[in-house]
Motif scaffolding. Structure first.
Motif, PDB file in Angstrom:
ATOM      1  N   ALA A  91       0.794  -1.213   0.000  1.00 22.74           N
ATOM      2  CA  ALA A  91       0.000   0.000   0.000  1.00 22.74           C
ATOM      3  C   ALA A  91       0.838   1.281   0.000  1.00 22.74           C
ATOM      4  O   ALA A  91       0.305   2.340   0.230  1.00 22.74           O
ATOM      5  CB  ALA A  91      -0.936  -0.003   1.201  1.00 22.74           C
ATOM      6  N   LYS A  92       2.117   1.192  -0.235  1.00 18.89           N
ATOM      7  CA  LYS A  92       2.958   2.388  -0.236  1.00 18.89           C
ATOM      8  C   LYS A  92       2.825   3.101  -1.588  1.00 18.89           C
ATOM      9  O   LYS A  92       3.048   2.506  -2.628  1.00 18.89           O
ATOM     10  CB  LYS A  92       4.417   2.033   0.030  1.00 18.89           C
ATOM     11  CG  LYS A  92       4.668   1.549   1.443  1.00 18.89           C
ATOM     12  CD  LYS A  92       6.146   1.409   1.709  1.00 18.89           C
ATOM     13  CE  LYS A  92       6.527   0.758   2.990  1.00 18.89           C
ATOM     14  NZ  LYS A  92       5.657   0.760   4.090  1.00 18.89           N
ATOM     15  N   THR A  93       2.427   4.358  -1.553  1.00 17.41           N
ATOM     16  CA  THR A  93       2.340   5.145  -2.777  1.00 17.41           C
ATOM     17  C   THR A  93       3.120   6.426  -2.566  1.00 17.41           C
ATOM     18  O   THR A  93       3.297   6.890  -1.444  1.00 17.41           O
ATOM     19  CB  THR A  93       0.873   5.478  -3.138  1.00 17.41           C
ATOM     20  OG1 THR A  93       0.275   6.171  -2.040  1.00 17.41           O
ATOM     21  CG2 THR A  93       0.082   4.217  -3.456  1.00 17.41           C
ATOM     22  N   GLY A  94       3.595   6.990  -3.640  1.00 15.04           N
ATOM     23  CA  GLY A  94       4.385   8.210  -3.590  1.00 15.04           C
ATOM     24  C   GLY A  94       5.797   7.937  -4.056  1.00 15.04           C
ATOM     25  O   GLY A  94       6.093   6.892  -4.631  1.00 15.04           O
ATOM     26  N   GLN A  95       6.680   8.884  -3.816  1.00 16.59           N
ATOM     27  CA  GLN A  95       8.084   8.765  -4.185  1.00 16.59           C
ATOM     28  C   GLN A  95       8.903   8.587  -2.912  1.00 16.59           C
ATOM     29  O   GLN A  95       8.722   9.332  -1.942  1.00 16.59           O
ATOM     30  CB  GLN A  95       8.547  10.023  -4.936  1.00 16.59           C
ATOM     31  CG  GLN A  95       7.941  10.149  -6.320  1.00 16.59           C
ATOM     32  CD  GLN A  95       8.474   9.065  -7.245  1.00 16.59           C
ATOM     33  OE1 GLN A  95       9.655   9.002  -7.530  1.00 16.59           O
ATOM     34  NE2 GLN A  95       7.584   8.202  -7.723  1.00 16.59           N
ATOM     35  N   PHE A  96       9.801   7.606  -2.925  1.00 11.98           N
ATOM     36  CA  PHE A  96      10.569   7.263  -1.746  1.00 11.98           C
ATOM     37  C   PHE A  96      12.062   7.227  -2.053  1.00 11.98           C
ATOM     38  O   PHE A  96      12.467   7.110  -3.200  1.00 11.98           O
ATOM     39  CB  PHE A  96      10.123   5.893  -1.209  1.00 11.98           C
ATOM     40  CG  PHE A  96       8.667   5.849  -0.844  1.00 11.98           C
ATOM     41  CD1 PHE A  96       8.232   6.356   0.369  1.00 11.98           C
ATOM     42  CD2 PHE A  96       7.736   5.309  -1.721  1.00 11.98           C
ATOM     43  CE1 PHE A  96       6.894   6.319   0.711  1.00 11.98           C
ATOM     44  CE2 PHE A  96       6.394   5.273  -1.391  1.00 11.98           C
ATOM     45  CZ  PHE A  96       5.968   5.783  -0.173  1.00 11.98           C
ATOM     46  N   THR A  97      12.844   7.292  -0.987  1.00 12.53           N
ATOM     47  CA  THR A  97      14.293   7.204  -1.092  1.00 12.53           C
ATOM     48  C   THR A  97      14.794   6.100  -0.166  1.00 12.53           C
ATOM     49  O   THR A  97      14.018   5.536   0.621  1.00 12.53           O
ATOM     50  CB  THR A  97      14.961   8.530  -0.670  1.00 12.53           C
ATOM     51  OG1 THR A  97      14.697   8.739   0.717  1.00 12.53           O
ATOM     52  CG2 THR A  97      14.473   9.700  -1.511  1.00 12.53           C
ATOM     53  N   TYR A  98      16.069   5.859  -0.228  1.00 13.63           N
ATOM     54  CA  TYR A  98      16.688   4.866   0.649  1.00 13.63           C
ATOM     55  C   TYR A  98      16.496   5.248   2.121  1.00 13.63           C
ATOM     56  O   TYR A  98      16.337   4.377   2.967  1.00 13.63           O
ATOM     57  CB  TYR A  98      18.168   4.737   0.297  1.00 13.63           C
ATOM     58  CG  TYR A  98      18.896   3.660   1.067  1.00 13.63           C
ATOM     59  CD1 TYR A  98      18.522   2.330   0.956  1.00 13.63           C
ATOM     60  CD2 TYR A  98      19.966   3.971   1.904  1.00 13.63           C
ATOM     61  CE1 TYR A  98      19.183   1.329   1.653  1.00 13.63           C
ATOM     62  CE2 TYR A  98      20.648   2.983   2.596  1.00 13.63           C
ATOM     63  CZ  TYR A  98      20.249   1.668   2.471  1.00 13.63           C
ATOM     64  OH  TYR A  98      20.906   0.683   3.171  1.00 13.63           O
ATOM     65  N   ALA A  99      16.470   6.545   2.436  1.00 11.98           N
ATOM     66  CA  ALA A  99      16.231   6.982   3.823  1.00 11.98           C
ATOM     67  C   ALA A  99      14.854   6.507   4.291  1.00 11.98           C
ATOM     68  O   ALA A  99      14.720   6.018   5.421  1.00 11.98           O
ATOM     69  CB  ALA A  99      16.343   8.499   3.926  1.00 11.98           C
ATOM     70  N   ASP A 100      13.832   6.620   3.442  1.00  8.56           N
ATOM     71  CA  ASP A 100      12.492   6.115   3.785  1.00  8.56           C
ATOM     72  C   ASP A 100      12.535   4.603   3.958  1.00  8.56           C
ATOM     73  O   ASP A 100      12.021   4.051   4.930  1.00  8.56           O
ATOM     74  CB  ASP A 100      11.477   6.457   2.680  1.00  8.56           C
ATOM     75  CG  ASP A 100      11.340   7.942   2.436  1.00  8.56           C
ATOM     76  OD1 ASP A 100      11.218   8.697   3.423  1.00  8.56           O
ATOM     77  OD2 ASP A 100      11.362   8.345   1.253  1.00  8.56           O
TER      78      ASP A 100
END
Length: 194
Positions: free
Chosen positions: A6-15
């Motif tokens: 359910a993860k939506t959006g833009q993410f990075t390695y920190a997230d």
């Protein structure tokens, strides 16, 4: 935190590093993809067979073999780790440039990647990851179709692009062009005791 899938959006390695350890994800250009909860037994049989053959052949080469879960961070340029937006976990990855290895896994492309296809990840492996691995310079990319006993093999050309894939039956021997002297001798189907 949203539930698996359910993860939506833009993410990075920190997230990614803040997500629960009992969830497995990959990031491709900032998009989160849930990993399968557990691969099939046939999937695991192929990983075990490949690793058992590859590992001894790498002795003395300086190359190292890793099996998922193993984080491979693929930065676009020289951005800091926390800003990297692509983290994958190939089923099998071989690195010959040991400067790419660190305590977190690896930062930079492997020389050779093997993915064992499963219904839940086949499209991502064959489309998204193929383009990703080409863009990052993975010298050889193998997709094993365990049920059909086929191998789709991509090799990076001098132009930095994958040529047309080779489609091979999983019979006899397949040489690894990126690692001269390394090969897989495919066992007969009955060897998997399925």
């Amino acid at each position: 935190m949203p539930q698996l899938g359910a993860k939506t959006g833009q993410f990075t390695y920190a997230d990614y590093c803040r997500w629960p350890e009992d969830e497995r994800w990959e990031l491709i250009d900032g998009e989160a993809f849930a990993m399968c909860p557990a691969p099939t037994r046939l999937h695991q049989e192929f990983i075990t067979e490949c690793v058992a053959q590859i590992h001894p052949q790498l002795k003395g080469t300086g190359c190292r073999l890793y099996v998922a879960p193993f984080d491979v961070r693929l930065p676009k340029t020289d951005e800091a780790d926390e800003r990297v937006d692509t983290v994958v976990q190939p089923d099998i990855a071989v690195f010959c440039d040991r400067t790419r290895l660190d305590d977190k896994g690896a930062r930079g492309a492997p020389d050779w990647v093997i993915e064992i296809l499963s219904p839940a990840t086949a499209a991502r492996d064959q489309i998204h990851k193929r383009a990703l691995y080409e863009r990052h310079g993975v010298r050889e990319y193998w997709l094993i179709h365990p049920v059909d006993r086929l191998l789709t093999l991509y090799r990076l050309g001098e132009d930095g692009r994958y040529g047309a894939p080779e489609l091979l039956e999983l019979i006899g021997r397949t040489e690894v062009a990126a690692l001269p002297g390394v090969r897989i001798d495919w066992p007969a189907p009955e060897a998997f005791d399925l």
